[in-house]
Scaffold this active site. Structure first.
Site, PDB file in Angstrom:
ATOM      1  CD  GLU A 130      51.057 -40.509  -5.491  1.00 17.38           C
ATOM      2  OE1 GLU A 130      51.972 -40.482  -4.366  1.00 17.38           O
ATOM      3  OE2 GLU A 130      50.956 -40.287  -6.557  1.00 17.38           O
ATOM      4  CD  GLU A 161      53.723 -34.955  -9.906  1.00 22.03           C
ATOM      5  OE1 GLU A 161      54.813 -35.408 -10.341  1.00 22.03           O
ATOM      6  OE2 GLU A 161      53.489 -34.483  -8.847  1.00 22.03           O
ATOM      7  CG  ASN A 194      57.473 -40.283  -7.913  1.00 17.74           C
ATOM      8  OD1 ASN A 194      58.528 -40.455  -8.575  1.00 17.74           O
ATOM      9  ND2 ASN A 194      56.257 -40.030  -8.376  1.00 17.74           N
ATOM     10  CD1 TRP A 195      63.648 -39.948  -5.142  1.00 17.27           C
ATOM     11  CD2 TRP A 195      65.586 -40.076  -6.137  1.00 17.27           C
ATOM     12  NE1 TRP A 195      64.743 -40.684  -4.327  1.00 17.27           N
ATOM     13  CE2 TRP A 195      65.941 -40.425  -4.965  1.00 17.27           C
ATOM     14  CE3 TRP A 195      66.686 -40.064  -7.235  1.00 17.27           C
ATOM     15  CZ2 TRP A 195      67.358 -40.786  -4.495  1.00 17.27           C
ATOM     16  CZ3 TRP A 195      68.223 -40.021  -6.769  1.00 17.27           C
ATOM     17  CH2 TRP A 195      68.368 -40.693  -5.336  1.00 17.27           C
ATOM     18  CE  LYS A 196      56.026 -36.346  -7.248  1.00 14.97           C
ATOM     19  NZ  LYS A 196      54.900 -35.759  -6.893  1.00 14.97           N
ATOM     20  N   GLY A 239      52.457 -32.583  -2.708  1.00 11.92           N
ATOM     21  CA  GLY A 239      53.417 -31.597  -2.878  1.00 11.92           C
ATOM     22  C   GLY A 239      52.913 -30.369  -2.128  1.00 11.92           C
ATOM     23  CB  SER A 252      51.869 -33.971   1.904  1.00 15.19           C
ATOM     24  OG  SER A 252      51.519 -33.009   0.965  1.00 15.19           O
ATOM     25  N   GLY A 266      57.028 -38.748  -2.383  1.00 11.40           N
ATOM     26  CA  GLY A 266      57.888 -37.880  -3.313  1.00 11.40           C
ATOM     27  C   GLY A 266      58.948 -37.016  -2.522  1.00 11.40           C
ATOM     28  N   GLY A 267      58.577 -35.748  -2.282  1.00 12.06           N
ATOM     29  CA  GLY A 267      59.744 -34.950  -2.049  1.00 12.06           C
ATOM     30  C   GLY A 267      60.487 -35.483  -0.614  1.00 12.06           C
ATOM     31  CG  HIS A 282      52.569 -39.683 -10.340  1.00 11.81           C
ATOM     32  ND1 HIS A 282      52.394 -38.206 -10.443  1.00 11.81           N
ATOM     33  CD2 HIS A 282      52.863 -39.950  -8.875  1.00 11.81           C
ATOM     34  CE1 HIS A 282      52.708 -37.870  -9.084  1.00 11.81           C
ATOM     35  NE2 HIS A 282      52.994 -38.645  -8.421  1.00 11.81           N
TER      36      HIS A 282
HETATM   37  P1  13P Z   1      54.979 -35.423  -2.248  1.00 12.79           P
HETATM   38  O1  13P Z   1      55.342 -36.525  -1.222  1.00 12.79           O
HETATM   39  O2  13P Z   1      56.136 -34.693  -2.830  1.00 12.79           O
HETATM   40  O3  13P Z   1      53.619 -34.789  -1.793  1.00 12.79           O
HETATM   41  O4  13P Z   1      54.729 -36.307  -3.631  1.00 12.79           O
HETATM   42  C1  13P Z   1      53.808 -37.401  -3.540  1.00 12.79           C
HETATM   43  C2  13P Z   1      53.671 -38.178  -4.816  1.00 12.79           C
HETATM   44  O5  13P Z   1      53.369 -37.672  -5.799  1.00 12.79           O
HETATM   45  C3  13P Z   1      54.548 -39.526  -4.928  1.00 12.79           C
HETATM   46  O6  13P Z   1      54.290 -40.267  -6.109  1.00 12.79           O
END
Ligand code: 13P
Length: 249
Positions: free
Chosen positions: A167, A99, A11-13, A173, A212, A233-234, A97
């Site tokens: 999640e 967010e 997920n590149w957000k 993050g 994470s 994510g990251g 998600h």
């Molecule tokens: P991180 O891997 O950056 O913690 O993000 C997880 C996430 O929200 C994937 O959707």
């Protein structure tokens, strides 16, 4: 139990300009050179989907969006429909998600409507759930997640292909992950809900862990019994890191 190959989705957000498409090329080349049994997907920003679909044609990397509106079209400035995502070449979509839930006020009912929309457009949804830190500290992680699932998964999912991503909000993050036992407990609870709701199908739905996930903890997390993959994510932004996570699957 997840008997099928793990599903590793990135997920590149809100990260990635055109220059970032190089990372997708490196990812596709890496998978071609070092085949993995894992199913692999990337969900870049919607602005990159069409170019990414063109670039990834013939590769093993599937594409997804990060959200969609529940209507197919209409006067919804700034929104993107499931049909539009499918039109770019995306085959998946992340829905609910944290967010979106936290920063855009998405409720379980809204998530459920979006899941229905994704199925209408023949997109495969990845439905996200997860507790906040206060819930975890109050010992309410599993009940909170069970409640989210009950209200976010529409009956229409019966017979459809979908995944659930657990999640924990506090792990996203932050560099902090739950212990293996904590992940196992919530994944077991999710599996029970899925079985009760969808029977045999519910026994096979992949339950991804997200929050994470990094190259150095992926193997341990992916070994947990009901963990059928990861939503990253990251660490999905750089192909080298993402490939390491895929290699751990
Ligand atoms: P991180 O891997 O950056 O913690 O993000 C997880 C996430 O929200 C994937 O959707």
């Amino acid at each position: 139990m997840a008997a099928t190959a793990p599903f590793i989705a990135g997920n590149w957000k809100m990260h990635g300009l055109c220059a970032q498409l190089d990372q997708l090329r490196i990812l596709a080349d890496g998978l071609a050179n070092h085949p993995s049994p894992a199913r692999v997907a990337v969900c870049p920003p919607a602005t990159l989907l069409a170019q990414a679909a063109h670039m990834l044609m013939g590769s093993r990397v599937e594409l997804g969006g990060q959200d969609c509106h529940c209507e197919a079209s209409g006067a919804f400035t700034g929104d993107i429909s499931a049909e539009m995502l499918a039109d770019t070449g995306a085959r998946l979509v992340i829905l609910g998600h944290s967010e979106r839930r936290t920063l855009h006020g998405e409720t379980d009912a809204m998530v459920s409507a979006k899941v229905v929309a994704s199925l209408r457009a023949r997109l495969e949804p990845i439905v996200c759930v997860g507790e906040h830190r206060e819930d975890r500290e109050a010992g309410r992680a599993a009940p909170v997640v069970e409640g989210q699932l009950a209200a976010s998964l529409p009956d229409r999912l019966a017979g459809a292909r979908f995944s659930v991503a657990y999640e924990p909000v506090w792990a996203i993050g932050s560099g902090v992950t739950p212990s293996s036992d904590e992940i196992a407990d919530v994944h077991d609870a999710i599996r029970r809900v899925l079985r009760a709701r969808f029977g045999e199908q519910g026994a096979r739905v992949r339950i991804l862990y997200g929050g994470s996930v990094k190259p150095d903890n992926a193997a341990e997390i992916l070994r947990i019994a009901e963990v059928g993959g990861a939503l990253v994510g990251g660490a999905s932004l750089a192909a080298a890191d993402f490939l390491e996570i895929i290699a751990a699957a």
